[in-house]
Enzyme design. Sequence first.
Site, PDB file in Angstrom:
ATOM      1  N   ARG A  47     -56.927 -36.223 -31.338  1.00  0.00           N
ATOM      2  CA  ARG A  47     -56.026 -36.136 -30.172  1.00  0.00           C
ATOM      3  C   ARG A  47     -55.938 -34.688 -29.688  1.00  0.00           C
ATOM      4  O   ARG A  47     -55.947 -34.407 -28.497  1.00  0.00           O
ATOM      5  CB  ARG A  47     -54.633 -36.687 -30.523  1.00  0.00           C
ATOM      6  CG  ARG A  47     -54.644 -38.185 -30.834  1.00  0.00           C
ATOM      7  CD  ARG A  47     -53.242 -38.761 -30.939  1.00  0.00           C
ATOM      8  NE  ARG A  47     -52.461 -38.271 -32.064  1.00  0.00           N
ATOM      9  CZ  ARG A  47     -52.437 -38.820 -33.280  1.00  0.00           C
ATOM     10  NH1 ARG A  47     -53.171 -39.892 -33.539  1.00  0.00           N
ATOM     11  NH2 ARG A  47     -51.672 -38.323 -34.241  1.00  0.00           N
ATOM     12  N   LYS A 137     -41.048 -36.604 -17.475  1.00  0.00           N
ATOM     13  CA  LYS A 137     -41.397 -37.906 -16.900  1.00  0.00           C
ATOM     14  C   LYS A 137     -40.717 -39.024 -17.666  1.00  0.00           C
ATOM     15  O   LYS A 137     -40.610 -38.962 -18.893  1.00  0.00           O
ATOM     16  CB  LYS A 137     -42.905 -38.107 -16.970  1.00  0.00           C
ATOM     17  CG  LYS A 137     -43.344 -39.410 -16.320  1.00  0.00           C
ATOM     18  CD  LYS A 137     -44.729 -39.842 -16.764  1.00  0.00           C
ATOM     19  CE  LYS A 137     -44.639 -40.916 -17.823  1.00  0.00           C
ATOM     20  NZ  LYS A 137     -45.948 -41.573 -18.086  1.00  0.00           N
ATOM     21  N   GLU A 178     -40.411 -42.517 -12.478  1.00  0.00           N
ATOM     22  CA  GLU A 178     -41.562 -43.431 -12.432  1.00  0.00           C
ATOM     23  C   GLU A 178     -41.160 -44.898 -12.577  1.00  0.00           C
ATOM     24  O   GLU A 178     -41.021 -45.403 -13.693  1.00  0.00           O
ATOM     25  CB  GLU A 178     -42.571 -43.072 -13.542  1.00  0.00           C
ATOM     26  CG  GLU A 178     -43.795 -43.983 -13.531  1.00  0.00           C
ATOM     27  CD  GLU A 178     -44.832 -43.663 -14.612  1.00  0.00           C
ATOM     28  OE1 GLU A 178     -44.586 -42.779 -15.450  1.00  0.00           O
ATOM     29  OE2 GLU A 178     -45.874 -44.321 -14.602  1.00  0.00           O
ATOM     30  N   LYS A 220     -42.955 -41.160  -8.807  1.00  0.00           N
ATOM     31  CA  LYS A 220     -44.273 -41.610  -9.281  1.00  0.00           C
ATOM     32  C   LYS A 220     -44.311 -43.138  -9.245  1.00  0.00           C
ATOM     33  O   LYS A 220     -43.997 -43.804 -10.231  1.00  0.00           O
ATOM     34  CB  LYS A 220     -44.512 -41.088 -10.701  1.00  0.00           C
ATOM     35  CG  LYS A 220     -45.802 -41.578 -11.335  1.00  0.00           C
ATOM     36  CD  LYS A 220     -46.167 -40.770 -12.565  1.00  0.00           C
ATOM     37  CE  LYS A 220     -47.357 -41.383 -13.260  1.00  0.00           C
ATOM     38  NZ  LYS A 220     -47.927 -40.520 -14.291  1.00  0.00           N
TER      39      LYS A 220
HETATM   40  P1  13P Z   1     -51.981 -44.646 -15.288  1.00  0.00           P
HETATM   41  O1  13P Z   1     -52.443 -43.746 -14.181  1.00  0.00           O
HETATM   42  O2  13P Z   1     -53.036 -44.940 -16.317  1.00  0.00           O
HETATM   43  O3  13P Z   1     -51.282 -45.866 -14.783  1.00  0.00           O
HETATM   44  O4  13P Z   1     -50.893 -43.849 -16.117  1.00  0.00           O
HETATM   45  C1  13P Z   1     -49.940 -43.116 -15.466  1.00  0.00           C
HETATM   46  C2  13P Z   1     -48.781 -42.952 -16.343  1.00  0.00           C
HETATM   47  O5  13P Z   1     -48.288 -41.872 -16.529  1.00  0.00           O
HETATM   48  C3  13P Z   1     -48.207 -44.136 -16.976  1.00  0.00           C
HETATM   49  O6  13P Z   1     -46.928 -43.839 -17.410  1.00  0.00           O
END
Ligand code: 13P
Length: 342
Positions: A47, A137, A178, A220
């Site tokens: 990772r 986030k 998000e 987002k």
């Molecule tokens: P994806 O662009 O793969 O959907 O992932 C964005 C993300 O931050 C999911 O929480």
Amino acid sequence: MDIYSELQATITDLVQPGRGILAADESEPTIAKRFKAVGIESTEENRRAYRTLLIGTPNIGHFLSGVILFEETLGQRNDQGTPLPAFAAAQGIVPGIKVDKGVTPLPGAPGDNVTQGLDGLAERLKGYKTQGTRFAKWREVYPVSERNPTLLGIDVNADTLARYAAICQSVGIVPIVEPEVLLDGDHTMQRCAEVTECVLHAVFHALHRHGVLLEFMLLKPSMVLPGKESAARASVEEVARETLRVLKRTVPAAVPSINFLSGGQTPEQATAHLDAMNRQYPGAPWSLSFSYARALQEPVMNCWRGNPANVAAAQKLFYRRAEMNSLARQGKYRSELENTGT
Ligand code: 13P
């Protein structure tokens, strides 16, 4: 620096013409799943090596203004001993952190979930800040079915997002909000549009109730698409038009930037959709950019496969994908560019 100047400085650094955000914040189970699909074992060293590869891609800061990291990465270092958040900052990329602790079923709303992690969040954020992160986030997910999301689900998820955002701002961290309407299912694009509109409407109402300053946050969202198992196909222009219609109805002009997630679209689809939105709405009050994980990383992981000999080739692919999305963010992408040399 007072808190508002601090938040504004982070917004200014994150919202830049031709640049977007890399989400490299997969939790341990998620990165293990992605690694397994291409035959990589999910060890701490793998990772670290993988995220070092991404952040260390030469000149990737031309296209990336921010990177969202997972907690483990904050404490990891590159081969020269530089902590990865500082390594990102040295490339001109603002380091951020995923702070939610994943979803759990929401009792009283069968089929819906809610995201955990609010307890002790202010203290955690202060700690992450000392490790160099300036934004955060938090993701809520909304499954689509005939009954989902329920009114309760929409309400609780909106309130949770708003509480998280208010806590972030109180400690000088810019929140990325998000709300992800999931692609799974055989629903129509119209149903996705209807759900996304309800979700965003509730989210902005909750943000207002919690006193979140819209100028100091990023949204987002997912794009408006037909369900993954639906037989219906939508053209690039239709996806852009329907997504914009919903955003115009729900997102106040005070929000500086909308950075989409890719949500299971192919890298080329995610790029083409972003490009079409920028072409269709050049005078949008918010910038229309990206915060992709899979759509930026898929070709990279596939090429690397855990082999140090593949690092340079994988970085080249990453640079290329980021460049295509940078063009899309300006409405200058053309699919023919995919096959030309850089
Ligand atoms: P994806 O662009 O793969 O959907 O992932 C964005 C993300 O931050 C999911 O929480």
